[in-house]
Design a protein around this motif. Sequence first.
Motif, PDB file in Angstrom:
ATOM      1  N   ALA A  12       9.344 -27.067  -7.741  1.00  0.00           N
ATOM      2  CA  ALA A  12       8.590 -26.461  -6.649  1.00  0.00           C
ATOM      3  C   ALA A  12       8.953 -27.019  -5.282  1.00  0.00           C
ATOM      4  O   ALA A  12       8.571 -26.439  -4.264  1.00  0.00           O
ATOM      5  N   GLN A 107      10.768 -20.816  -9.921  1.00  0.00           N
ATOM      6  CA  GLN A 107      10.540 -21.881  -8.957  1.00  0.00           C
ATOM      7  C   GLN A 107      11.061 -21.537  -7.567  1.00  0.00           C
ATOM      8  O   GLN A 107      10.623 -22.130  -6.590  1.00  0.00           O
ATOM      9  N   HIS A 110      10.652 -15.958  -5.150  1.00  0.00           N
ATOM     10  CA  HIS A 110       9.398 -15.237  -4.987  1.00  0.00           C
ATOM     11  C   HIS A 110       9.531 -13.991  -4.125  1.00  0.00           C
ATOM     12  O   HIS A 110       8.614 -13.170  -4.092  1.00  0.00           O
ATOM     13  N   LEU A 132       1.800 -20.005 -13.481  1.00  0.00           N
ATOM     14  CA  LEU A 132       0.667 -20.737 -12.920  1.00  0.00           C
ATOM     15  C   LEU A 132      -0.545 -20.684 -13.838  1.00  0.00           C
ATOM     16  O   LEU A 132      -1.366 -21.605 -13.849  1.00  0.00           O
ATOM     17  N   LYS A 136      -2.007 -24.353 -13.596  1.00  0.00           N
ATOM     18  CA  LYS A 136      -2.785 -24.722 -12.416  1.00  0.00           C
ATOM     19  C   LYS A 136      -4.135 -24.027 -12.283  1.00  0.00           C
ATOM     20  O   LYS A 136      -4.888 -24.353 -11.366  1.00  0.00           O
ATOM     21  N   THR A 152      -3.284 -30.508  -0.854  1.00  0.00           N
ATOM     22  CA  THR A 152      -2.035 -31.200  -1.158  1.00  0.00           C
ATOM     23  C   THR A 152      -2.131 -32.633  -0.650  1.00  0.00           C
ATOM     24  O   THR A 152      -2.609 -32.872   0.472  1.00  0.00           O
ATOM     25  N   LEU A 331      -0.392 -18.323  -2.448  1.00  0.00           N
ATOM     26  CA  LEU A 331      -0.179 -18.047  -3.867  1.00  0.00           C
ATOM     27  C   LEU A 331      -1.495 -18.017  -4.639  1.00  0.00           C
ATOM     28  O   LEU A 331      -1.537 -17.551  -5.769  1.00  0.00           O
ATOM     29  N   THR A 434      11.082 -19.262  -1.519  1.00  0.00           N
ATOM     30  CA  THR A 434       9.968 -19.713  -2.337  1.00  0.00           C
ATOM     31  C   THR A 434       8.706 -19.680  -1.490  1.00  0.00           C
ATOM     32  O   THR A 434       8.738 -19.916  -0.280  1.00  0.00           O
ATOM     33  N   PHE A 436       6.196 -21.664  -2.409  1.00  0.00           N
ATOM     34  CA  PHE A 436       5.569 -22.964  -2.633  1.00  0.00           C
ATOM     35  C   PHE A 436       5.642 -23.789  -1.341  1.00  0.00           C
ATOM     36  O   PHE A 436       6.277 -24.837  -1.286  1.00  0.00           O
ATOM     37  N   ASN A 437       4.983 -23.310  -0.321  1.00  0.00           N
ATOM     38  CA  ASN A 437       4.986 -23.996   0.980  1.00  0.00           C
ATOM     39  C   ASN A 437       3.604 -24.605   1.177  1.00  0.00           C
ATOM     40  O   ASN A 437       2.722 -23.997   1.768  1.00  0.00           O
ATOM     41  N   LEU A 438       3.421 -25.815   0.670  1.00  0.00           N
ATOM     42  CA  LEU A 438       2.087 -26.408   0.601  1.00  0.00           C
ATOM     43  C   LEU A 438       2.079 -27.823   1.168  1.00  0.00           C
ATOM     44  O   LEU A 438       1.376 -28.697   0.679  1.00  0.00           O
TER      45      LEU A 438
END
Length: 749
Positions: A12, A107, A110, A132, A136, A152, A331, A434, A436-438
């Motif tokens: 990720a 991963q 997206h 997910l 999660k 995060t 997400l 992606t 997954f920008n957290l």
Amino acid sequence: MDWHSTACVLCACNCGIEIKLDGRRFERIRGDKAHPSSQGYTCEKPLRLDHYQNARDRLTHPLRRRPDGSFEQIDWDTAIREVAGGFAGVRDAYGGETIFYYGGGGQGNHLGGSYAGAFLRSLGARYRSNALAQEKTGLFWVSDQMLGAVTTGDLDHCEVALFVGKNPWQSHGVPRARPTLREIARDPRRSLIVIDPRRTETAELADIHLAVRPGTDAWLLAAMVAVVVQEDLIAHDWLAAHAVDVDEVVAALRRIPISEYAEISGVGEELIRTAARRIATASSVALHEDLGVQMSPHSTVTSYLDLLLVSLTGNIGRLGTNNPPIPLAPLVSFSHWGPKRDRVSPVAGARIISGLVPANVIAEEVLADHPRRYRAMLVETANPVHSVADSPRMREALEALDLLVVIDVAMTETARMADYVLPAPSQFEKWEATFFNLETPDNYFHLRRPVLGPPEGSDLLPEPEIHARLCEALGVVPDLTPLREALTTGGRAAFAAAFLQTLTDPGLAKIASVLLYRTLGPTLPHGAAAAASLWPLAHRLAAAHPDAVRRAGIEGEGPELGERLFDAILARPSGVVFSRDQEGDAMGRLGTPDKKIHLAIPELLSVVGDLGNGPATDPDFPYVLSAGERRAFTANTIFRDPAWRRRDAAGTLRICPADAERLGLAAGALARVTTRTGSVEVPVEINDGLQPGHVSLPNGLGLSYPGADGAPSVTGAAPNELTAAGDRDPYAGTPWHKHVPARVEAVAR
């Protein structure tokens, strides 16, 4: 120009990398120093990405299954017409809600999945799932009720880093994992605390390693939270300003028998107290939990205890603590505090969290004799036959479908069962990103450009084009001339007004991403049509967080700020920082109406005080198997070629010396691992990092891959041949892959 900026697609983090080509071969790979997050760092795994890019089982043309089970090559016009017609036929006969979608990106891919919703909504499909939902959703559900947001951990600025069921040395999942771990471990002012049954590489670095008995994380964490309460170490003033339900939660935690829970957990009470005190007295704590607890018994309860621990000690919403990030494309969707509430799946009645059906009930939803059972599936960039629990049951379910269509790069185990296989370019042959920008306090987005084109002689379509053509085949795409003319004559400002007017039609709002792809997409530079779906996301983010965007160096007011953010995303091949937090902003991003933390979740709080005497045991299956350990040469299964692994090629069973001696197992000998679902034979690795009674198999093995002669072979054990769909969390339905009852025996030579 010899080096091409892109990103790793194996976890990720999606670290920035640069690739040097030798024809179509990835000759060299190195970290991209211009990448705003990884800053030149990369682990050893992406250095082998040529095994993904140039794999032997790449798909090159659309395929249709013949009546005898073999496949025949067809053209795209035929494929699109028949696939669209097949799904429409299921919709007309049984209703759109019987069409199920699984996947939407692994991963690192997206972008294509952002277009799938247009086709699915046009069919009336309502149910979906992805990876997910195996990992999660318990955390999502707890976070929704307590915070209305996910958080995060800010590892760069924390005094104490707490990892629960996580070994970032191998699994990564945090930026610059190995340098960050070393920096924390070497700084005498900072501490690293690890909760893990195994003495992992991360645990080796830790100041405090709580070597919990497998499956008892909830008892351990409940004891830690109870120490904070019973020793009066809670952040009273901070909680008074930022939390509700404090008295109710404190009263419940005062009743927890710390000594009893410590004994069940297998960790000494004094060490538990030492860890809890270190956390409670630190200026800042960053928590990261992962699959070690999210795929174990009491996983949702454990996520609740994790959030209670950081909340009661005041470690939310500050620098160095856990903060709600500012994602470009969220997400996770939340329902607890809005007009919507959790839905349930139509057959099993399983809770749907963040729009995701638990993966462990998919087979049940297909195989039941029920009028609303799933009858057709679209699987995109996913391999549920291999990745979802109880592979035999999943194969049975897919065989029972009226229609199965797979969009993928390779001929996966799931693709082999499909009626139609639609080939897409690899992640390095198309525009990708992606979501997954957290990260906090700085957050970034990386729109990746193609490194090379598709293989010569292939006939591939990127996912946005596939979904656009499917929508057109359904007849739901109108004449787009007015939108194109508005863009040509008035630029994006006029286009925005025309586009918003178009979306007042509910039918057209369903396919908004395809409308953008067909109108705005062709005008984007360098062939970046797939990035069209990012345009409204950039505007939405700029409107919601204008100060944070401007602090990141993007200038402008109103719609101009959104346009400049979108242009910056398009223009920077190594990625762009799009938001920068300011101290005090994070609490304002909580999704609760009062912007406070709601500590009490009654149905979980009652469980915390009465967890019982420990996980149930079965004398027929006395070992606990962790099915899917991450190791130096395991990754997600886009690496299908076993030759990528330089070590542990066969995927050994790790077992402690005492158990190996008792069973008569030497290193390299074959052991038989049997569960209630299946049995495998694997070579043994004796590893003193495991506790007696605990064994592990790696993730990423057990894939069928063609050898040099074209004949397929399977290397290693597929973990989900051993797992059971019924072994799942009662709240979120997440599987217990890390706690599989097993029997281990020596195989006679």
